[in-house]
Design a protein around this motif. Structure first.
Motif, mmCIF file in Angstrom:
data_model
loop_
_atom_site.group_PDB
_atom_site.id
_atom_site.type_symbol
_atom_site.label_atom_id
_atom_site.label_comp_id
_atom_site.label_asym_id
_atom_site.label_seq_id
_atom_site.Cartn_x
_atom_site.Cartn_y
_atom_site.Cartn_z
ATOM 1 N N GLY A 5 11.946 -4.536 -2.308
ATOM 2 C CA GLY A 5 12.534 -4.978 -1.055
ATOM 3 C C GLY A 5 11.573 -5.821 -0.235
ATOM 4 N N TRP A 6 10.292 -5.460 -0.249
ATOM 5 C CA TRP A 6 9.280 -6.243 0.472
ATOM 6 C C TRP A 6 9.034 -7.596 -0.186
ATOM 7 N N ALA A 7 9.009 -7.603 -1.515
ATOM 8 C CA ALA A 7 8.725 -8.846 -2.231
ATOM 9 C C ALA A 7 9.897 -9.824 -2.181
ATOM 10 N N MET A 8 11.122 -9.328 -2.047
ATOM 11 C CA MET A 8 12.279 -10.206 -2.017
ATOM 12 C C MET A 8 12.473 -10.879 -0.662
ATOM 13 N N SER B 72 0.820 -1.204 0.000
ATOM 14 C CA SER B 72 0.000 0.000 0.000
ATOM 15 C C SER B 72 0.861 1.264 0.000
ATOM 16 N N ILE B 73 1.953 1.237 0.758
ATOM 17 C CA ILE B 73 2.850 2.399 0.779
ATOM 18 C C ILE B 73 3.475 2.616 -0.598
ATOM 19 N N ALA B 74 3.817 1.538 -1.265
ATOM 20 C CA ALA B 74 4.358 1.668 -2.624
ATOM 21 C C ALA B 74 3.343 2.312 -3.552
ATOM 22 N N TYR B 75 2.072 1.930 -3.386
ATOM 23 C CA TYR B 75 1.019 2.558 -4.194
ATOM 24 C C TYR B 75 0.893 4.042 -3.865
ATOM 25 N N VAL B 76 0.997 4.389 -2.591
ATOM 26 C CA VAL B 76 0.871 5.790 -2.188
ATOM 27 C C VAL B 76 1.986 6.632 -2.799
ATOM 28 N N LEU B 77 3.189 6.091 -2.842
ATOM 29 C CA LEU B 77 4.299 6.842 -3.435
ATOM 30 C C LEU B 77 4.059 7.135 -4.911
ATOM 31 N N LEU B 78 3.357 6.231 -5.598
ATOM 32 C CA LEU B 78 3.038 6.501 -7.000
ATOM 33 C C LEU B 78 2.155 7.728 -7.153
ATOM 34 N N CYS B 79 1.399 8.042 -6.114
ATOM 35 C CA CYS B 79 0.495 9.195 -6.185
ATOM 36 C C CYS B 79 1.233 10.525 -6.101
ATOM 37 N N LEU C 137 6.501 -1.850 -11.857
ATOM 38 C CA LEU C 137 7.069 -0.654 -11.238
ATOM 39 C C LEU C 137 8.429 -0.302 -11.846
ATOM 40 N N ILE C 138 9.260 -1.315 -12.056
ATOM 41 C CA ILE C 138 10.586 -1.050 -12.641
ATOM 42 C C ILE C 138 10.451 -0.539 -14.073
ATOM 43 N N PHE C 139 9.530 -1.109 -14.826
ATOM 44 C CA PHE C 139 9.302 -0.666 -16.204
ATOM 45 C C PHE C 139 8.831 0.792 -16.235
ATOM 46 N N GLN C 140 7.914 1.139 -15.364
ATOM 47 C CA GLN C 140 7.414 2.514 -15.320
ATOM 48 C C GLN C 140 8.511 3.486 -14.921
ATOM 49 N N GLY D 217 11.299 5.445 -5.808
ATOM 50 C CA GLY D 217 11.181 5.023 -4.415
ATOM 51 C C GLY D 217 10.114 3.958 -4.224
ATOM 52 N N SER D 218 9.017 4.074 -4.950
ATOM 53 C CA SER D 218 7.959 3.074 -4.872
ATOM 54 C C SER D 218 8.466 1.708 -5.332
ATOM 55 N N ALA D 219 9.188 1.687 -6.448
ATOM 56 C CA ALA D 219 9.729 0.423 -6.952
ATOM 57 C C ALA D 219 10.730 -0.171 -5.965
ATOM 58 N N TRP D 220 11.541 0.661 -5.341
ATOM 59 C CA TRP D 220 12.549 0.178 -4.392
ATOM 60 C C TRP D 220 11.896 -0.440 -3.154
ATOM 61 N N ILE D 221 10.862 0.203 -2.604
ATOM 62 C CA ILE D 221 10.185 -0.307 -1.406
ATOM 63 C C ILE D 221 9.470 -1.621 -1.712
#
Length: 580
Positions: A565-568, A388-395, A455-458, A558-562
């Protein structure tokens, strides 16, 4: 016949025998004080087993509930005490005397564990679905007819909403060449969502679905018509500066109406994506739910294409006043259709939307501060908070996409409305493609890796777009088109993330809290957008667009990085929920 005098220690055995027989004749209620007949005091000695009790235990292993003949009769109460070595035994209930047919004792065991009974045959005869049949069931919506009516309702509402999202910033940008009016409107709309969002989510969770949905549609349409009226009024007035625009009374009414319209739009979107589609497709049917999510994403993107292209063409041929009148007529005309489709959806789904979601008292709705705290608490405690935080950063990306600030920026640079509309439509078209791409990515990579890839592609394409902008070559139309083309391609990754990420939130959040957590998340996203719009208010000149673009791409990285890191480093709960 065999008569057994049973003590209190044999009461469980008698209950088993009475359950096996199914026939008991009970006499009148016992007198208030009686005494048990006791063969000897040694029956009460712990650990002692009498021969009678042993025979009873051996008899239980051979007892069957078939052809049994057990009769009970209460003994006559005697008002006396049987004393042995100075001890007396008293009881409160009559001891039953059991009469058993001796034929039962002579009958051999029935071999229930060996022979197959009728019940076992019934269980073995139950059909077992094959893997193909199970997949077909998982891909079948729980209420297909209601789901199709729901799709039609979403199409109608989204076309009007997407048209308005393109119309109002374009019309305001034509009033005065500054980003300030658009930024101020967006800032107050996002701030209102930040404050009132949890209250609205609580209201949506407790109030019946259909009346709440219709009420939001009515209020949203009224706010849109009022906003259009204020903008039409503004075009009839002469303005000298951007500061004079924001100080007019009509602008204050416009800001208020815009905030109400945004609140209703977000609430309707959350209800569609987090609640209604789950009820209609079925939360226990994952394939049907995934397909329904993809359809909703395509509807949203196609509506954006239709709305933006329609208003862009009209704006290039007619003035903004005529286009706003057309938009107002469309808003009013579509409202009865949406109300009828809402009732039809509930009717075709056998009233599933009438089911109560919570049995708790809604008195906390009146306690605004407590409700807001509850929304933030539930949001922080959700199991997919990093996503959710990653989504918020996209905003935070408010300028590198088909946003109101991008529309205002392109309008002030003299870009044709048809090109602006085409840009918005192509971004939406990438969203439609992304709904198909996301399904393949999830199938091949899994849901977490699919979101990370998007996220990385974007982030990569937006870095290239910002580099093109800072190179100073946007003075040529070809450079502007190349710049916009990179942003269009980045929407492929953005929408893939949105489509795949939606199922993460649907899986990890219970339906009873879907609206509360969803709108609280939207409030946090609004906070992010409000901060960026606040920066845009301070740097409202179009020459500061590059700084806003740099902040936006930093947030996407920053969104892609967070998220990566969570998914790994998945937790056991993540592996259980998102293993496929």
């Amino acid at each position: 016949m065999v008569r057994l005098a049973l003590s209190e220690s044999l009461a469980p055995n008698l209950r088993l025998l009475s359950a096996a027989s199914g026939a008991a004749a009970v006499s009148s209620p016992p007198p208030p004080r009686i005494c048990y007949r006791v063969a000897a005091r040694r029956w009460l000695t712990p650990g002692f087993r009498s021969p009678a009790s042993c025979r009873i235990r051996n008899f239980q292993s051979k007892c069957s509930n078939v052809n049994s003949d057990v009769q009970f009769s209460h003994a006559v109460a005697e008002d006396e005490f049987f004393t042995n070595e100075g001890s007396s035994i008293q009881g409160d209930f009559l001891p039953p005397i059991v009469q058993l047919n001796t034929e039962i004792l002579e009958t051999p065991s029935f071999g229930l564990l060996v022979e197959t009974t009728d019940a076992d045959g019934l269980l073995l005869a139950l059909p077992v679905l094959s893997e193909e049949e199970q997949n077909a069931l998982a891909a079948t919506p729980a209420h297909p007819a209601g789901l199709y009516a729901f799709y039609a309702n979403v199409v109608t509402g989204n076309i009007v909403e997407r048209l308005w999202e393109f119309a109002w910033p374009s019309a305001i940008a034509l009033i005065h060449p500054s980003l300030l009016p658009v930024a101020v409107m967006g800032f107050f709309a996002k701030s209102a969502l930040l404050v009132v969002g949890p209250l609205l989510g609580k209201f949506m969770d407790y109030y019946p679905r259909v009346p709440a949905y219709i009420s939001l549609n009515v209020v949203q349409a009224a706010a849109q018509v009022l906003s259009a009226t204020m903008i039409i009024h503004a075009h009839t007035m002469a303005t000298t500066s951007s500061s004079s625009v924001v100080l007019h009374p009509w602008f204050a009414v416009l800001v208020l109406a815009g905030a109400i319209e945004k609140l209703c739009g977000v609430a309707l979107g959350i209800a569609n994506e987090r609640d209604w589609v789950v009820q209609l497709a079925g939360i226990s049917r994952p394939i049907a739910l995934a397909q329904a999510n993809a359809v909703l994403g395509r509807i949203d993107m196609l509506a954006e294409i239709a709305g933006a292209s329609m208003f862009g063409v009209l704006l290039s041929k007619y003035g903004p006043v005529m286009c706003l009148k057309f938009a107002s007529t469309l808003m009013i005309g579509s409202l009865p259709l949406m109300i009828g489709l809402t009732y039809l959806t509930n009717k075709l789904s056998s009233g599933v939307l009438d089911n109560t979601r919570s049995f708790h008292s809604c008195s906390t709705v009146d306690k605004c501060l407590e409700t807001i705290k509850l929304g933030w608490k539930e949001y922080i405690q959700q199991p997919v908070l990093p996503a959710s935080i990653a989504y918020v950063l996209l905003c935070f990306n408010v300028v590198l996409g088909p946003t109101c600030l991008m529309t205002a920026f392109l309008t002030q640079r003299g870009v044709s409305p048809s090109i602006i509309g085409g840009f918005t439509g192509l971004c939406a078209a990438m969203g439609v493609v992304a709904t198909f791409l996301a399904a393949n990515l999830v199938k091949r990579l899994g849901i977490l890796k699919a979101v990370a890839f998007g996220l990385i592609f974007q982030a990569s394409l937006l870095l290239m777009a910002v580099t093109v902008y800072w190179s100073g070559s946007l003075s040529h139309q070809s450079s502007i088109i190349f710049f916009l083309g990179l942003i269009v391609l980045s929407r492929l990754g953005h929408m893939s993330t949105q489509v795949a990420g939606a199922q993460i939130l649907q899986t990890g959040i219970p339906s009873s809290k879907a609206n509360l957590i969803g709108i609280t998340e939207a409030s946090v996203a609004s906070l992010a957008e409000s901060l960026m719009l606040g920066v845009a208010i301070l740097a409202n000149d179009a020459s500061h667009y590059g700084m806003l673009a740099l902040l936006s791409v930093t947030a996407v990285v920053g969104s892609a990085w967070i998220f990566c890191g969570w998914a790994m480093n998945p937790t056991p709960e993540q592996r259980r929920l998102f293993s496929s």
